[in-house]
Structure formats: C-alpha cells, structure tokens
Design an enzyme around this catalytic site. Structure first.
Site, PDB file in Angstrom:
ATOM      1  N   GLU A 374       0.802  -1.225   0.000  1.00 21.39           N
ATOM      2  CA  GLU A 374       0.000   0.000   0.000  1.00 21.39           C
ATOM      3  C   GLU A 374       0.829   1.266   0.000  1.00 21.39           C
ATOM      4  O   GLU A 374       0.326   2.338  -0.364  1.00 21.39           O
ATOM      5  CB  GLU A 374      -0.975   0.019   1.190  1.00 21.39           C
ATOM      6  CG  GLU A 374      -0.328  -0.054   2.550  1.00 21.39           C
ATOM      7  CD  GLU A 374      -0.120  -1.476   3.029  1.00 21.39           C
ATOM      8  OE1 GLU A 374       0.202  -1.653   4.218  1.00 21.39           O
ATOM      9  OE2 GLU A 374      -0.273  -2.413   2.215  1.00 21.39           O
ATOM     10  N   ASP A 384      -5.127  -7.491  -2.750  1.00 18.91           N
ATOM     11  CA  ASP A 384      -5.664  -7.808  -1.429  1.00 18.91           C
ATOM     12  C   ASP A 384      -5.700  -9.318  -1.314  1.00 18.91           C
ATOM     13  O   ASP A 384      -6.379  -9.992  -2.080  1.00 18.91           O
ATOM     14  CB  ASP A 384      -7.071  -7.200  -1.315  1.00 18.91           C
ATOM     15  CG  ASP A 384      -7.904  -7.814  -0.189  1.00 18.91           C
ATOM     16  OD1 ASP A 384      -7.320  -8.335   0.772  1.00 18.91           O
ATOM     17  OD2 ASP A 384      -9.150  -7.748  -0.282  1.00 18.91           O
ATOM     18  N   GLN A 401      -3.229  -9.500   6.373  1.00 14.58           N
ATOM     19  CA  GLN A 401      -3.075  -8.516   5.295  1.00 14.58           C
ATOM     20  C   GLN A 401      -4.390  -7.893   4.843  1.00 14.58           C
ATOM     21  O   GLN A 401      -4.503  -6.676   4.735  1.00 14.58           O
ATOM     22  CB  GLN A 401      -2.358  -9.163   4.104  1.00 14.58           C
ATOM     23  CG  GLN A 401      -1.814  -8.168   3.083  1.00 14.58           C
ATOM     24  CD  GLN A 401      -2.709  -8.028   1.856  1.00 14.58           C
ATOM     25  OE1 GLN A 401      -3.829  -8.530   1.812  1.00 14.58           O
ATOM     26  NE2 GLN A 401      -2.219  -7.326   0.835  1.00 14.58           N
ATOM     27  N   GLU A 402      -5.414  -8.711   4.590  1.00 14.79           N
ATOM     28  CA  GLU A 402      -6.669  -8.152   4.089  1.00 14.79           C
ATOM     29  C   GLU A 402      -7.338  -7.259   5.126  1.00 14.79           C
ATOM     30  O   GLU A 402      -7.779  -6.138   4.822  1.00 14.79           O
ATOM     31  CB  GLU A 402      -7.642  -9.267   3.682  1.00 14.79           C
ATOM     32  CG  GLU A 402      -8.983  -8.704   3.226  1.00 14.79           C
ATOM     33  CD  GLU A 402      -9.905  -9.741   2.629  1.00 14.79           C
ATOM     34  OE1 GLU A 402     -10.580  -9.426   1.634  1.00 14.79           O
ATOM     35  OE2 GLU A 402      -9.961 -10.865   3.162  1.00 14.79           O
ATOM     36  N   GLU A 403      -7.431  -7.740   6.364  1.00 12.12           N
ATOM     37  CA  GLU A 403      -8.091  -6.962   7.397  1.00 12.12           C
ATOM     38  C   GLU A 403      -7.383  -5.625   7.643  1.00 12.12           C
ATOM     39  O   GLU A 403      -8.024  -4.583   7.825  1.00 12.12           O
ATOM     40  CB  GLU A 403      -8.173  -7.759   8.689  1.00 12.12           C
ATOM     41  CG  GLU A 403      -9.126  -8.938   8.660  1.00 12.12           C
ATOM     42  CD  GLU A 403      -8.534 -10.205   8.068  1.00 12.12           C
ATOM     43  OE1 GLU A 403      -9.225 -11.217   7.970  1.00 12.12           O
ATOM     44  OE2 GLU A 403      -7.339 -10.169   7.694  1.00 12.12           O
ATOM     45  N   TYR A 442       1.298  -6.339  13.004  1.00 14.26           N
ATOM     46  CA  TYR A 442       0.600  -7.372  12.251  1.00 14.26           C
ATOM     47  C   TYR A 442      -0.005  -8.342  13.252  1.00 14.26           C
ATOM     48  O   TYR A 442       0.640  -8.706  14.234  1.00 14.26           O
ATOM     49  CB  TYR A 442       1.617  -8.089  11.369  1.00 14.26           C
ATOM     50  CG  TYR A 442       1.056  -9.057  10.363  1.00 14.26           C
ATOM     51  CD1 TYR A 442       0.500  -8.609   9.174  1.00 14.26           C
ATOM     52  CD2 TYR A 442       1.110 -10.432  10.586  1.00 14.26           C
ATOM     53  CE1 TYR A 442       0.017  -9.494   8.228  1.00 14.26           C
ATOM     54  CE2 TYR A 442       0.628 -11.332   9.640  1.00 14.26           C
ATOM     55  CZ  TYR A 442       0.077 -10.860   8.463  1.00 14.26           C
ATOM     56  OH  TYR A 442      -0.401 -11.732   7.527  1.00 14.26           O
ATOM     57  N   ASN A 517       3.224 -12.432  -0.861  1.00 13.91           N
ATOM     58  CA  ASN A 517       2.982 -13.843  -0.555  1.00 13.91           C
ATOM     59  C   ASN A 517       1.490 -14.146  -0.464  1.00 13.91           C
ATOM     60  O   ASN A 517       0.957 -14.496   0.597  1.00 13.91           O
ATOM     61  CB  ASN A 517       3.684 -14.224   0.750  1.00 13.91           C
ATOM     62  CG  ASN A 517       5.187 -14.245   0.593  1.00 13.91           C
ATOM     63  OD1 ASN A 517       5.697 -14.606  -0.466  1.00 13.91           O
ATOM     64  ND2 ASN A 517       5.904 -13.843   1.618  1.00 13.91           N
ATOM     65  N   TRP A 518       0.844 -14.036  -1.594  1.00 19.80           N
ATOM     66  CA  TRP A 518      -0.588 -14.275  -1.704  1.00 19.80           C
ATOM     67  C   TRP A 518      -0.915 -15.723  -1.360  1.00 19.80           C
ATOM     68  O   TRP A 518      -0.335 -16.644  -1.919  1.00 19.80           O
ATOM     69  CB  TRP A 518      -1.022 -13.948  -3.139  1.00 19.80           C
ATOM     70  CG  TRP A 518      -2.418 -14.336  -3.505  1.00 19.80           C
ATOM     71  CD1 TRP A 518      -3.561 -13.910  -2.913  1.00 19.80           C
ATOM     72  CD2 TRP A 518      -2.817 -15.217  -4.564  1.00 19.80           C
ATOM     73  NE1 TRP A 518      -4.664 -14.468  -3.539  1.00 19.80           N
ATOM     74  CE2 TRP A 518      -4.232 -15.270  -4.552  1.00 19.80           C
ATOM     75  CE3 TRP A 518      -2.120 -15.956  -5.523  1.00 19.80           C
ATOM     76  CZ2 TRP A 518      -4.953 -16.039  -5.471  1.00 19.80           C
ATOM     77  CZ3 TRP A 518      -2.836 -16.707  -6.436  1.00 19.80           C
ATOM     78  CH2 TRP A 518      -4.234 -16.748  -6.402  1.00 19.80           C
ATOM     79  N   GLY A 519      -1.857 -15.921  -0.430  1.00 19.59           N
ATOM     80  CA  GLY A 519      -2.315 -17.265  -0.112  1.00 19.59           C
ATOM     81  C   GLY A 519      -1.347 -18.084   0.703  1.00 19.59           C
ATOM     82  O   GLY A 519      -1.533 -19.294   0.845  1.00 19.59           O
ATOM     83  N   GLY A 521       1.059 -18.096   4.513  1.00 20.83           N
ATOM     84  CA  GLY A 521       0.645 -17.872   5.891  1.00 20.83           C
ATOM     85  C   GLY A 521      -0.436 -18.844   6.306  1.00 20.83           C
ATOM     86  O   GLY A 521      -0.307 -20.058   6.166  1.00 20.83           O
ATOM     87  N   ALA A 522      -1.565 -18.320   6.784  1.00 21.17           N
ATOM     88  CA  ALA A 522      -2.649 -19.139   7.324  1.00 21.17           C
ATOM     89  C   ALA A 522      -3.268 -20.060   6.278  1.00 21.17           C
ATOM     90  O   ALA A 522      -3.825 -21.100   6.615  1.00 21.17           O
ATOM     91  CB  ALA A 522      -3.732 -18.234   7.920  1.00 21.17           C
TER      92      ALA A 522
END
Length: 610
Positions: A374, A384, A401-403, A442, A517-519, A521-522
């Site tokens: 951002e 996002d 990230q999204e939140e 974070y 790093n899309w997708g 992490g969790a």
C-alpha cells in the site's frame, strides 16, 4: 433511470502489440520434447513498432513517457501520461505473510521500481461518467459535471437482487422498525452518549439479539482512549446524525454484486460513510443470521455487532482505526468529496487461458524485502490477499493482510454489504478509496498510530488513483493438497482474473501489479509456487510485477534468481506450466528431495549456477 455502463470504462481503441517471443531452452527430459519452440529475431524496439502503428499524439506522449519510465503492464483510465508527480507517502502497515528461506547470497539486481508504470502517469482519459446495464451510479451524473454530488433518485425495491435498506422494509413492519431506529439514533444526537447508551440504542431495534450481543469490546475501547481520542460522545452523536441521513443520501436501489455476473457500483464517499454508520449501529435488516441456508449466508456480515463483543487488543486497535475514520468523515472540514467504484469481474471459463499453450515470457519483476504493497505500491494495482467473503475477519478477530488493508481504508468495508462470496473465476476491484490511518504491526502486534493525510490525486470521476483487487487464494489444511494440476490451474485462473486489464486498453496504459505472498501464511500456500503462479498470470495479462517479501531478504534473493534464470532462457508461460504440472504429478517423489524452485532450476537449465 438506472445509470450504468458496460464495461465501466469504454476506452478509445488503440492498436495492440502482438507478443512474439524467442526461446532457446534445453531440457534433458524426453517428456518435454513435444513443447513448441519458436525462434524469432526482433529488430525494432517495442516503442518504435507501436509508434509506427499509431501516430496519435496521445500514443506518442505515452511512448515518450515509457522511454524514460520503463515498461509495465490494467488501468481504467484514458488520459495521456503526464510528468511524474511528486510521490505521495501512504500509511504504513506490516502486511506480512512471513516464510523463512535459508539462502545467504546477496540479492542480485532487480528491475527498478521507479521504472514500473503507475497511475496517474500511465492513465488514459476517462469517458464521461454515465450508465448502462453493468454499472450502477448512485449520484446524479448531470449534477456531477456541475461539481455537485447529488444522490440519483430512483424507486427503492425490496428483493433479493438489491440491498435491503432499513427504511425500505415492507409496509407491514417498516414503520415500526425504522421509527424505532430513528428514535434511538435521534436520542444519541441529543446528549453526550456513553457506551451504555450505544448498547441500549442498538438493542432497542434488534430485539432477538438483546441477550446474544455483548459489548465488552466497545467498553474496553472507551477505557483505553488517550487524551487525543477523548471525543467518543461527540463522534457517536455525529455518526448517529449521519446514519439518519440514509433516506436522503441513498435514493436509488443498490444492486447486489452476485456471482457469475460482472457489475459495478459507483457511489460517493459520503454515501459510503452513511452506509457504514448504519453498519456500526447495526440497522441493516436480515443481515445478522449467518447459518447455512439463511438468506445472506453467501454474503459477508456487515453489521458491526461481532466487533463489539469478546474483548481483545486486536478489536481495541480496530476500533481506534474505525473511530478515527468516522471522526474524519463527520467533520465538515475533513469530509471526503470523491467517488469510489466497486466492480465485480467475472471471466467466463471458456475465456480463461489455456496455460500449456501460452507463449508469453515473464514480464519485468521488481522484488524487494523492504516496503509494503500500500505504500511503495502506490499507483499500482494492489493485491488484497482476500477471503472469498471480502474483508475476511475485519469485523471479528482477523488481523492479517486483508483486514489491515480494510482498516487503513474503511471505505472498503462497505463492499461487504453487497458482494456475494467470490467464485473461482471472479474478483472484486475497488477504485478510489482513501487511506485514513497510519498503523504498525501485524496480527497481535497491530497498532493504530496516528491519522494519515491522503494527498493521492483523483481521476476524472473524482476517484483517488488507488485500485485494489480482492483475490481469494485456496486454503489448504494439508499443504500437500496444493500440488495438483487442478489446484495449480485454479490459482492461475484466479490470479489472471484479477490481473487482466480492460481488454480495450493497451497494456502500455496499465500500471504494474503490487503483490507478495498471496495465499501463504494461514492458507498454507507454498511461497515459491505462489510466486511463480503470479509471475505467469502477470505475463499473460501483460503487466509487470512489484513483489514485496515483507522483510524476508532470503526469499527476495531466491525469487530474483529464479526470475533471472527464467528470463535468461526465455522460458514461456506454457513451458513453465508443464514444468509445474510435472512437479505436481510427481510431488510424492520430489517433496522430500527438492522444492519447486530447485526442480524448475534443474529442469530449465541444468548447467545454471544459480
């Protein structure tokens, strides 16, 4: 009259360049000998070829700009590129999806971020704001060109295709409930309301939830306020007044952005703030039940009730962000006066790429361990890392990230009011949101720091040059599940849907993509595989990438080396797809021996020292 247009922007058609790529790739394995190889000598530069095909002054200006600013790859605008404007500083957040890699070499030279195309410099001038079947405009467009943001008048409807607004309930119970809302909110405007008054007001017209909704998180927030934030009562009163303006600010039905249908909604920032004030006071009917089979089970929640209970530090910091937003939009001197567009994009399955046949080579890549999407990605298409229910856990405990992105720019939250969960061939693009806060950290370390003054320029529709695309990756309980051709194609298609620009706008007029790093992490995605997928989708979409590894220097080094190898050998997207398919097909054999980068490096260039 319903104001709409399809697509949202209708650009002047310009000749498009055809990608012809030369490749000279050696593979040892016989299973790849069938892959098509093309050898082509490219004589003229890209800019010379394009200039010869189109002699318009607009194209010439764009090409001159490209000579000095570099290459790149979507945009919804159409004005000639201008001189680079002063770079604006966006608020900070550590939107990290951290993964560690054990590589010690220094990062090699990467494509300069300053050469990636950004809005407004590569923007094409927009057509007049207007309407048609695929674009609902909630302001009067005639008044708009007289510099007035006047709500467009229409006839409200009460059905499954439109947002059910509190004042629009069927006559049998509309009067009773809306009058109860009006009474409760009016009382909050007449005094110095406490948290208890807010709780009492919300419960007075949500009878069935009186015993279910705790407000301890809101009480904790109030106790934690510092001196600069001791304006709770004043802000609540102004928010209540704003919420009561709903019948005056929203005078036209708001369509639901449903699955399998491309549609856009453009509304003013004031209209958004009114809708969000109603969400805070939980006035939206039929939106509290979330069980399977309920009316809105396929939509995110919108009423803020889940944010008020089960106190924790995360929710306290979220409320700091949100109250700062409401404090800003309810002050006459800081009230925003622009527009925002929410566009659901659905690409039919038969229009998605046949990945094994794609002849594009990878586009330019800037990879760095420093900065954020951002901030340093300002002016680019910002990814996002979304949930299929947009906004994810922004109104609950979720804080990744999204939140964080939705808290920096709370106008994004209103998308939850009308956006059905995303299907596999869909994304949501939001253009024009404003950044209101500076944050750090974070997850559990997240903190609201201070206000942010957003000086981002606006386009001809008074939207800030900020475009965000919500892309939901697959979530894997077992990480091994991602190594199948079906899941590989699903992620490639999803990324392509988000990355593809307006087909009518040449790629030279579209900004680069800011991602990371899309997708991972969790969601347990493999950062190496996800990086390759995004590079492939960007190449087919003819856009460059800025990839942020969020302080992970080793990952940045490794990714830069892999990209350099693939570029040096001119590996096509189709060839890389077949390599990844081979890795997935034989994953049980490779999983303990080599990761996907090591496999690709070995297969693509056995003699490489990278």
């Amino acid at each position: 009259m319903l104001l709409t247009s399809s697509p949202v922007t209708v650009p002047r058609r310009l000749s498009r360049r055809v990608h012809t790529l030369s490749l000279n790739l050696f593979f040892q394995q016989g299973w790849l000998r069938e892959m098509p190889f093309t050898f082509l000598k490219i004589g003229r530069s890209k800019n010379e070829q394009m200039a010869q095909r189109n002699n318009s002054s607009q194209m010439s200006e764009c090409l001159n700009h490209m000579d000095s600013a570099g290459e790149g790859g979507e945009g919804s605008g159409r004005r000639p590129p201008q001189e680079p404007s002063t770079k604006r500083r966006h608020s900070q957040s550590s939107s990290a999806e951290n993964t560690s890699f054990d590589f010690g070499e220094n990062q090699e030279d990467t494509y300069p971020i300053g050469r990636l195309k950004k809005d407004p410099d590569c923007h094409m001038q927009l057509d007049s704001l207007s309407g048609g079947p695929h674009h609902t405009v909630l302001i009067d467009t005639k008044e708009f060109y007289d510099r007035k943001l006047t709500p467009y008048k229409g006839q409200h409807v009460w059905d499954s295709n439109h947002v059910k607004l509190p004042p629009g309930l069927p006559k049998s119970n509309a009067e009773a409930r809306w009058r109860a809302v009006q009474r409760a909110l009016h009382n909050l405007t007449m005094s110095k309301p406490s948290v208890g008054d807010v709780e009492m007001a919300i419960k007075s017209y949500n009878h069935s939830h009186q015993m279910q909704w705790p407000f301890d998180s809101l009480y904790t927030y109030f106790k934690c306020l510092n001196k600069k934030e001791k304006n709770f009562s004043s802000v609540i009163s102004k928010m209540a007044s704003l919420a009561l303006q709903l019948p005056d600010l929203i005078k036209h039905p708001i369509p639901m952005l449903k699955q399998h249908r491309s549609h856009a909604i453009t509304m003013s920032q004031v209209q958004i703030s009114c809708l969000l004030a109603n969400a805070f006071f939980c006035t939206f009917p039929h939106r509290n039940a979330t069980k399977p089979g309920s009316e809105y089970s396929n939509y995110p929640t919108i009423n803020f009730s889940s944010l008020f209970g089960n106190t924790c530090k995360r929710k306290t910091e979220k409320l700091r962000c949100l109250f700062h937003y409401f404090s800003t939009v309810t002050e006459e001197g800081t009230k925003p006066d622009g527009l925002v567009t929410f566009e659901r994009i659905c690409i039919p399955l038969n229009e998605l790429p046949t990945w094994k046949e794609q002849q594009e080579t990878l586009s330019n890549l800037h990879v760095t361990a420093n900065g954020t999407i951002e901030k340093e990605g300002s002016g680019m298409l910002q990814v996002d890392f979304a949930s299929k229910f947009v906004g994810g856990g922004v109104l609950g405990r979720g804080l990744v990230q999204e939140e964080i992105r939705f808290l920096l720019s709370p106008e994004l939250i209103v998308a939850r009011l009308f956006t059905e969960k995303l299907a596999e061939n869909e994304c949501l693009k939001i253009t024009g949101v404003q950044t209101y806060s500076v944050c750090s950290g974070y997850s559990d370390s997240f903190e609201w720091l201070c206000p942010h003054k957003d000086d981002t320029e606006r386009d001809e529709w008074k939207r800030r040059y900020c475009q965000i695309v919500a892309l939901d990756a697959l979530s894997f309980k077992d990480p091994r599940e991602q190594y199948t051709e079906q899941n590989l194609k699903r992620e490639l298609n999803k990324a392509y849907v988000g990355f593809r620009g307006d087909p009518n706008i040449p790629s030279d007029y579209t900004p680069a993509i800011a991602t990371g790093n899309w997708g991972c992490g969790a969601f347990n995605g493999d950062p190496r595989l996800k990086a390759l997928i995004q590079m492939m989708a960007a190449a087919v979409a003819k856009r460059d990438l800025a990839f942020f590894t969020f302080r992970n220097k080793n990952q940045a080094q490794e990714l830069q080396k892999m990209h350099k190898l693939l570029k040096a050998h001119q590996v096509t997207v189709g060839q890389l797809y077949l390599l990844l398919k081979k890795y997935c097909d034989d994953y049980s054999h490779y999983q303990h021996k080599k990761n996907v980068f090591e496999f690709v490096r070995e297969m693509a260039s056995p003699s490489s020292q990278l």
